[in-house]
Design an enzyme around this catalytic site. Structure first.
Site, PDB file in Angstrom:
ATOM      1  N   HIS A  35     -13.604  19.915  19.232  1.00  0.00           N
ATOM      2  CA  HIS A  35     -13.000  19.409  20.545  1.00  0.00           C
ATOM      3  C   HIS A  35     -12.100  20.488  21.096  1.00  0.00           C
ATOM      4  CE1 HIS A  35     -11.641  16.323  23.601  1.00  0.00           C
ATOM      5  NE2 HIS A  35     -10.662  17.227  23.656  1.00  0.00           N
ATOM      6  N   GLU A  36     -11.144  20.981  20.582  1.00  0.00           N
ATOM      7  CA  GLU A  36     -10.254  21.967  20.584  1.00  0.00           C
ATOM      8  C   GLU A  36     -10.735  23.230  20.862  1.00  0.00           C
ATOM      9  OE1 GLU A  36      -7.727  20.719  22.123  1.00  0.00           O
ATOM     10  OE2 GLU A  36      -7.483  18.661  21.000  1.00  0.00           O
ATOM     11  N   HIS A  56     -12.302  23.640  24.289  1.00  0.00           N
ATOM     12  CA  HIS A  56     -11.111  24.141  25.318  1.00  0.00           C
ATOM     13  C   HIS A  56     -11.078  25.634  25.229  1.00  0.00           C
ATOM     14  CE1 HIS A  56     -10.064  20.025  26.608  1.00  0.00           C
ATOM     15  NE2 HIS A  56      -9.665  19.709  25.461  1.00  0.00           N
ATOM     16  N   HIS A 100     -13.948  27.353  26.624  1.00  0.00           N
ATOM     17  CA  HIS A 100     -13.751  27.591  27.912  1.00  0.00           C
ATOM     18  C   HIS A 100     -12.773  28.339  28.514  1.00  0.00           C
ATOM     19  CE1 HIS A 100     -13.925  24.290  31.298  1.00  0.00           C
ATOM     20  NE2 HIS A 100     -14.422  25.263  31.997  1.00  0.00           N
TER      21      HIS A 100
END
Length: 604
Positions: free
Chosen positions: A396-397, A400, A403
């Site tokens: 999940h991190e 980020h 991105h």
């Protein structure tokens, strides 16, 4: 093995953590001395803002020069701010870094005061002249920035009023700062004995770990002991939360927004209907959620089901342990559909020192990614080897961080920093690919059931739970806007109503769980959590599109990651292949939840 290994029952101090398990912040600054020099230089530049006062509409060239300065000042500020912030998260009891962060906050407030004329002056320029400025080739790099500024015209005040609001910056953050100090440093939860008689220091990080224990007695003890400490500070916690809510309402009214919710959605240009439709869609699907809880109760052979029974895997005898390197292996393999450029960059960062890996005493709880234009996209983790969810947290991190990596590589500074709305798409997209990878490699029906259980809990946590939080935020802000008191009793009553509705009539909602509303850090960034739910819904649709499509669909997604804030978030998502103004993405995700619940029931 590092002394910071998550298998340790007692949390180490920061000084005892192996450097290899800590992030390396040298992409920002080599040391504190370099930070001090940059801070001093930044401080000296504040006065330059004064030289442009009254001159922004003078000519396209003057405005371009002013915007170049402002952009560079913001870029330098980002480096200084992020270094100080990351240092405070390592050990929140370290007063030196708390002071460093506070000094930057003071600098930022002073800069905001000096530059408070900026927006009012630009918005005060004659509209015809402003149109000519925006159209001038010299201002092409900032055209979108200027167009977005003009959209704020109804919500921008006079020069003097803007200066007064800017002066309130540190005061406005007091409630959140007080909560974080209490929550991350001063609360003491004691120790809990596990099923083998081992003592575990109870903290925010280990609380969820203990709720994953197969022994119900351990889970219940951790739950009750954790909330006993919360209850002893409920009045303080209620006061800080109420202060944050009233601050939101004040700023929304000061800027002529219809409500705090409208104010929060305005920067992303997201209509309130997106927020309300999310709540309505989840409310309509609550019977499926209640059915899942009944399946969980039956398969765990429980006489009743409590909140402390909802984290442990139903197949509690199936162990899914991962060392850090094993977790990185799984994450990288699962993300192979995104191509080698993506996975090679991520693997180098995770095996290097992008991430601060394990818990230590005083470290900020939870996990986050913190990207910047000039530094590495850092990840804070509190990784435990025996919690599968931590592998999900890592991917999940990483979503980020990648991105940030792609946007910083493909956009200029002023357009690289994507909004939170689209950020939660990138992170939960990665979770979808991880689930797909693990299901494909399951060795048995039991393992498949284990993974489906985890996927169901992920949807419940990301869509259903976050929507419940979103509804709590909406209702408490409406209370403040209507003049209703925000007290321990009134906020607990609202939260109790939501708990009863979202968990269902057969679920035993312990009275202690009402206190949960006082311990959620995201409530101090109001109207943020709904983006987790919309993000997962978009991610489900986009992940299916990439997995079932070809190079074109992958290119669309990578272009989305590279887009930063070069378009409004809903437009970026539409270009990638999903329309969040329609209910289909949310309904599709909740239909998947219903189908997976049936499959889980049949497998077990």
């Amino acid at each position: 093995m590092s002394t910071a290994s998550p298998s340790a029952n007692k949390l180490p101090s920061r000084s005892d953590v192996s450097p290899e398990d800590c992030w390396d912040l040298s992409t920002l600054f080599e040391n504190d001395e370099q930070w001090e020099a940059a801070f001093k230089a930044l401080d000296e530049k504040i006065a330059t803002y004064e030289t442009y006062k009254g001159r922004l509409g003078e000519s396209p060239e003057t405005l371009r020069e002013a915007m170049d300065f402002d952009s560079q000042f913001s870029r330098d500020s980002e480096r200084v701010a992020i270094y100080a912030f990351l240092k405070t998260t390592e050990d929140q009891g370290n007063s030196d870094y708390q002071a460093m962060k506070s000094r930057f906050q003071n600098l930022a407030v002073r800069a905001s005061q000096v530059a408070s004329y900026w927006s009012p002056e630009l918005l005060g320029i004659d509209p015809k002249k402003m149109d000519e400025l925006v159209a001038d080739p010299a201002l092409q790099p900032y055209r979108l920035d200027l167009e977005r500024l003009l959209r704020r015209r109804p919500h921008t005040l006079t020069d003097r009023e803007e200066r007064l609001l800017a002066m309130q910056g540190e005061m406005a953050s007091a409630a959140g700062n007080a909560f974080r100090q209490l929550n991350d440093v001063d609360l003491r939860f004691g120790t809990v004995e596990d099923e083998d008689g081992n003592e575990h220091e109870l903290s925010h990080a280990t609380f969820i770990q203990l709720l994953h224990k197969p022994t119900r007695k351990v889970r219940r003890a951790a739950f009750q002991q954790y909330y006993q400490e919360i209850s002893e500070h409920e009045n303080t916690l209620a006061a800080t939360l109420a202060g944050s809510i009233h601050s939101d309402v004040y700023y929304a009214r000061a800027r002529n927004h219809d409500s705090a919710l409208h104010a929060a959605l305005f920067p992303d240009n997201v209509p309130v209907s997106v927020y309300d439709n999310l709540i309505s869609a989840v409310r309509e699907s609550l019977p499926s959620v209640h059915e899942y809880f009944d399946v969980r109760r039956r398969k765990m052979d429980l006489p009743d089901i409590h909140h402390f029974d909802t984290y442990v895997p139903i197949l509690s005898d199936m162990k899914k342990e991962h060392t850090w390197d094993q977790a990185v292996d799984v994450v990288i393999e699962s993300l192979s559909p995104l191509g080698s450029d993506y996975t090679n960059a991520l693997e180098k960062g995770l095996r290097g020192r992008w991430a601060d890996r394990y818990p230590n005493r005083g470290k900020q709880s939870g996990a986050f990614s913190c990207g910047s234009f000039d530094g590495a996209p850092y990840i804070l983790m509190n990784f435990k080897t025996d919690v599968l969810n931590d592998v999900y947290t890592l991917t999940h991190e990483a979503g980020h961080s990648m991105h940030s990596y792609y946007s910083a590589s493909n956009q200029p500074f002023q357009y690289y920093n994507y909004t939170i709305f689209v950020a939660e798409v990138a992170s939960t997209f990665n979770e979808q690919l991880l689930t797909e990878h693990l299901l494909k490699n399951a060795d048995s029906d039991a393992e498949r059931a284990f993974l489906i259980n985890n996927e169901l809990d992920g949807i419940r946590a990301t869509v259903v739970r976050q929507t419940m939080f979103a509804e709590f935020e909406k209702r408490t802000h409406e209370m403040a806007e209507n003049g209703d008191p925000l007290t321990v009793a009134s906020m607990r009553a609202v939260y109790r109503e939501l708990l009863d509705a979202y968990f269902g009539p057969e679920f035993v909602v312990d009275k202690e769980l009402e206190l949960e509303c006082f311990r959620i850090p995201h409530f101090y960034r109001a109207f943020y959590v709904y983006k987790y739910a919309t993000g997962l819904s978009a991610a489900v649709a986009l992940s299916r599109r990439v997995l079932e499509g070809g190079q074109g669909e992958l290119d669309d997604y990578l272009k989305f990651l590279s887009g930063g804030c070069s378009k409004d978030p809903l437009d970026l998502l539409r270009d990638a292949g999903v329309d969040m103004e329609k209910p289909e993405p949310v309904k599709t995700t909740l239909d998947r939840f219903k189908q997976l619940t049936k499959e889980l029931d049949s497998l077990l």
